[in-house]
Design a protein around this motif. Structure first.
Motif, PDB file in Angstrom:
ATOM      1  N   GLU A  41       0.691  -1.294  -0.054  1.00 30.10           N
ATOM      2  CA  GLU A  41       0.089  -0.031   0.055  1.00 30.10           C
ATOM      3  C   GLU A  41       0.933   1.355   0.025  1.00 30.10           C
ATOM      4  O   GLU A  41       0.521   2.272  -0.652  1.00 30.10           O
ATOM      5  CB  GLU A  41      -0.827   0.001   1.094  1.00 30.10           C
ATOM      6  N   GLU A  42       2.069   1.296   0.653  1.00 32.54           N
ATOM      7  CA  GLU A  42       2.779   2.218   0.737  1.00 32.54           C
ATOM      8  C   GLU A  42       3.660   2.540  -0.738  1.00 32.54           C
ATOM      9  O   GLU A  42       3.606   3.912  -0.902  1.00 32.54           O
ATOM     10  CB  GLU A  42       3.851   2.154   1.826  1.00 32.54           C
ATOM     11  N   ALA A  43       4.088   1.487  -1.350  1.00 33.75           N
ATOM     12  CA  ALA A  43       4.569   1.637  -2.516  1.00 33.75           C
ATOM     13  C   ALA A  43       3.508   2.190  -3.615  1.00 33.75           C
ATOM     14  O   ALA A  43       3.634   3.051  -4.317  1.00 33.75           O
ATOM     15  CB  ALA A  43       5.002   0.176  -3.078  1.00 33.75           C
ATOM     16  N   GLU A  44       2.205   1.856  -3.426  1.00 35.63           N
ATOM     17  CA  GLU A  44       1.079   2.521  -4.388  1.00 35.63           C
ATOM     18  C   GLU A  44       1.081   3.867  -4.195  1.00 35.63           C
ATOM     19  O   GLU A  44       0.868   4.597  -4.935  1.00 35.63           O
ATOM     20  CB  GLU A  44      -0.104   1.689  -4.137  1.00 35.63           C
ATOM     21  N   ARG A  45       0.810   4.136  -2.763  1.00 37.87           N
ATOM     22  CA  ARG A  45       0.857   5.441  -2.635  1.00 37.87           C
ATOM     23  C   ARG A  45       2.098   6.270  -3.082  1.00 37.87           C
ATOM     24  O   ARG A  45       1.838   7.460  -3.679  1.00 37.87           O
ATOM     25  CB  ARG A  45       0.748   5.676  -1.050  1.00 37.87           C
ATOM     26  N   LEU A  46       3.169   5.779  -2.799  1.00 36.93           N
ATOM     27  CA  LEU A  46       4.369   6.414  -3.366  1.00 36.93           C
ATOM     28  C   LEU A  46       4.397   6.720  -4.888  1.00 36.93           C
ATOM     29  O   LEU A  46       4.625   7.355  -5.456  1.00 36.93           O
ATOM     30  CB  LEU A  46       5.739   5.773  -2.945  1.00 36.93           C
ATOM     31  N   HIS A  47       3.813   5.605  -5.421  1.00 31.26           N
ATOM     32  CA  HIS A  47       3.590   5.612  -6.984  1.00 31.26           C
ATOM     33  C   HIS A  47       2.778   6.612  -7.470  1.00 31.26           C
ATOM     34  O   HIS A  47       3.093   7.292  -8.498  1.00 31.26           O
ATOM     35  CB  HIS A  47       3.402   4.118  -7.462  1.00 31.26           C
ATOM     36  N   LYS A  48       1.638   6.823  -6.738  1.00 33.19           N
ATOM     37  CA  LYS A  48       0.452   7.707  -7.070  1.00 33.19           C
ATOM     38  C   LYS A  48       1.310   9.033  -6.840  1.00 33.19           C
ATOM     39  O   LYS A  48       1.024  10.100  -7.667  1.00 33.19           O
ATOM     40  CB  LYS A  48      -0.547   7.695  -6.074  1.00 33.19           C
TER      41      LYS A  48
END
Length: 358
Positions: A223-230
């Motif tokens: 989830e953190e990686a997805e947030r960083l990707h966004k």
């Protein structure tokens, strides 16, 4: 349960200046709530503080952290993960001491939790050293309990493929019947195997729990990686708006120049005010000197007034004496005039008598 607050207090939050590494930068304009949180799922302690919706402290407590009291109301600790040093200013020394005690307590709890987790992982990944060689091939191999005969005597069944040299059951029973020491030995071995089996079962359960926890952590990291990707995507979109950003930058630079000019003007005014203040100090010193001289003059004036009053009093007394003297002189003159008049009449009388006698 998730993450829950376990202790809260209020303090002013500071962070070390990343450039100088010496000066403190205030992270909050006023005292905010600083809380210890405990995540029972991950067995993690954190220090969290929010200023409105902004997280100004998000520090995970690790065993190598140290909270240092630098004064009676100020303490600090370094967070290597956040690459910064946090500082807290408390209203009383009691609040600082309480926060430091909680820090030491949760730091020790984090150390114990880390050691326990490492022990669980070692027990789950390595075979037990207590079991005899060749008895357990892996932690997942079950232990076959001994079979019990109808007479209640325990006999160990050999489950190995090679049974050519195995004695007959009657011979085994005879051997165990005539050897109580061997029976006790095998009973001890059986109890050891049961204990090892229980330990391995507990380790397996704990490993399963750790696997669940790691899966949850992995999901959180994803989830953190997805947030960083966004966030990266948003920044890329913002980079496409370079002309607008440049114009805003130009306006900001102009505003900064205007503010710098205003600051210089204010500094010049401050210098003038300082000079005027110094002049005022000189004037105050002169005023104090003149005041002292004036007090001395007034003292002298009072002394002279007292002397003048004495002189006036003496003058009035002298005038009264002179007036009395004049009155005495007039009286004497009047008496003298009367005597002179009498003498004149006597002379005239004597003269007439002399003439008449001749």
């Amino acid at each position: 349960m998730g993450e829950q607050p376990i202790y809260s207090t209020r303090a002013h939050v500071f962070q070390i200046d990343p450039n100088t590494k010496k000066n403190w930068l205030p992270a909050s304009k006023h005292a905010v709530t600083v809380s210890y949180f405990y995540d029972s799922t991950r067995n993690v302690y954190r220090i969290i503080s929010l200023d409105g919706t902004k997280a100004i402290i998000n520090s995970t407590i690790s065993p190598n952290m140290t909270f240092t009291k630098t004064s009676q109301k100020f303490g600090q600790w370094a967070d290597s993960r956040a690459n910064t040093v946090y500082g807290l200013g408390f209203s009383t020394e009691h609040h600082l001491s309480k926060f430091a005690e909680k820090f030491a307590e949760y730091k020790e709890a984090a150390r114990l939790a880390k050691e326990k987790s490492q022990e669980k992982m070692e027990m789950a990944t390595s075979p037990s050293q207590e079991s005899p060689a060749g008895e357990l091939a892996s932690p997942l191999t079950p232990v076959t309990p001994p079979m019990e005969n109808i007479n209640g005597t325990d006999e160990i069944c050999d489950t190995t493929p090679n049974s050519d040299n195995r004695p007959e059951p009657a011979q085994n029973a005879l051997a165990f019947a005539h050897s109580p020491a061997m029976t006790k030995h095998w009973e001890a071995e059986l109890e050891a195997l049961k204990g090892n089996n229980a330990k391995l079962t507990a380790a397996l359960l704990e490993s399963t729990a750790n696997v669940k926890q790691w899966k949850q952590q992995l999901a959180a990291y994803q989830e953190e990686a997805e947030r960083l990707h966004k966030r990266v995507t948003e920044l890329e979109c913002q980079s496409n708006q370079t002309p607008v950003i440049k114009s805003q930058k130009t306006e900001l630079n102009q505003t900064i120049e205007e503010l710098e000019n205003a600051l210089r003007d204010k500094e010049e005014e401050m210098e003038k005010l300082k000079e005027e203040l110094e002049n005022m100090n000189d004037l105050m010193e002169q005023k104090d000197t003149l005041t002292q001289k004036l007090e001395e003059t007034e003292l002298r004036s009072r002394v002279l007034e007292e002397q003048l009053a004495g002189a006036e009093q003496r003058l009035e007394e002298n005038q009264e004496e002179q007036e009395n003297f004049r009155k005495s002189l007039r009286t004497l003159l009047e008496l003298l005039d009367g005597k002179i008049f009498e003498l004149t009449e006597l002379r005239d009388t004597l003269a007439r008598l002399i003439e008449e006698a001749s």
